[in-house]
Design a protein around this motif. Structure first.
Motif, PDB file in Angstrom:
ATOM      1  N   THR A 155     -10.199  -6.574  -8.726  1.00 43.16           N
ATOM      2  CA  THR A 155      -9.179  -7.465  -8.141  1.00 43.16           C
ATOM      3  C   THR A 155      -8.103  -6.709  -7.377  1.00 43.16           C
ATOM      4  O   THR A 155      -7.329  -7.311  -6.658  1.00 43.16           O
ATOM      5  N   GLY A 156      -8.029  -5.422  -7.538  1.00 47.17           N
ATOM      6  CA  GLY A 156      -6.986  -4.652  -6.869  1.00 47.17           C
ATOM      7  C   GLY A 156      -5.666  -4.674  -7.617  1.00 47.17           C
ATOM      8  O   GLY A 156      -4.633  -4.319  -7.065  1.00 47.17           O
ATOM      9  N   ARG A 157      -5.698  -5.104  -8.882  1.00 42.95           N
ATOM     10  CA  ARG A 157      -4.470  -5.151  -9.671  1.00 42.95           C
ATOM     11  C   ARG A 157      -4.090  -3.796 -10.246  1.00 42.95           C
ATOM     12  O   ARG A 157      -2.978  -3.623 -10.736  1.00 42.95           O
ATOM     13  N   PHE A 158      -4.994  -2.843 -10.192  1.00 43.59           N
ATOM     14  CA  PHE A 158      -4.738  -1.529 -10.773  1.00 43.59           C
ATOM     15  C   PHE A 158      -5.000  -0.459  -9.725  1.00 43.59           C
ATOM     16  O   PHE A 158      -5.751  -0.663  -8.775  1.00 43.59           O
ATOM     17  N   VAL A 159      -4.374   0.686  -9.900  1.00 39.47           N
ATOM     18  CA  VAL A 159      -4.553   1.805  -8.991  1.00 39.47           C
ATOM     19  C   VAL A 159      -4.742   3.073  -9.824  1.00 39.47           C
ATOM     20  O   VAL A 159      -4.139   3.214 -10.892  1.00 39.47           O
ATOM     21  N   VAL A 160      -5.593   3.947  -9.342  1.00 41.70           N
ATOM     22  CA  VAL A 160      -5.811   5.224 -10.013  1.00 41.70           C
ATOM     23  C   VAL A 160      -4.846   6.228  -9.395  1.00 41.70           C
ATOM     24  O   VAL A 160      -4.859   6.476  -8.195  1.00 41.70           O
ATOM     25  N   GLN A 161      -3.982   6.790 -10.230  1.00 47.95           N
ATOM     26  CA  GLN A 161      -3.011   7.763  -9.765  1.00 47.95           C
ATOM     27  C   GLN A 161      -3.685   9.116  -9.548  1.00 47.95           C
ATOM     28  O   GLN A 161      -4.789   9.359 -10.048  1.00 47.95           O
TER      29      GLN A 161
END
Length: 157
Positions: free
Chosen positions: A19-25
């Protein structure tokens, strides 16, 4: 609005999020994206904060106008007369009125922040009341100042 995945819930694993709610740092940690303006509910303290930043920018423009006024004064009577003709026109008076409103709003916002810095008025209801007071008070002070200027005869249209 997104919810955090429950521990052990494989269906909400943030590493498999589509969904694009999370991002990998860069360090490999998976973090939720911060909500944006479309998610936040608008309230008066948010508006007062944005208004305070906008008035700070407007006062930077006002500082440039004061610099031009001093420059015109330094270049002699003809330059000063030209500047005062422009700034004494209805458009110029509107600009000065807008800068006065910006100054009063910025000053009232600064007083509001001084109160908050003293750890007073931080509850939501009191913070909202202080924000409304700073907005309404800043506008009223500016209008009263210009009413006095017109009443004294120092400014006329």
């Amino acid at each position: 609005m997104s919810t955090s995945p429950l521990p052990g819930d494989a269906s909400n694993d943030p590493t498999d999020d589509q969904t694009g709610r999370f991002v990998v740092q860069p360090n490999g940690r998976v973090r939720p994206l911060s909500p944006h303006l479309q998610v936040w509910r608008w309230h008066v303290t948010m508006f007062a904060s944005i208004l305070n930043r906008m008035t700070g920018g407007a006062l930077s423009v006002g500082a440039g106008l004061v610099f031009l006024w001093l420059l015109a004064l330094a270049f002699g009577p003809d330059a000063y007369a030209t500047f005062t003709d422009w700034m004494g026109s209805p458009l110029g008076l509107f600009v000065w009125f807008g800068l006065t409103v910006a100054l009063c709003l910025h000053l009232a916002g600064g007083v509001r922040h001084l109160i908050w810095d003293a750890a007073v008025g931080l509850s939501p209801k009191t913070a909202d009341a202080l924000s409304w007071a700073s907005i309404i008070g800043g506008v009223l002070i500016a209008v009263a100042f210009w009413a006095l200027l017109f009443a004294s005869g120092r400014i006329a249209l």
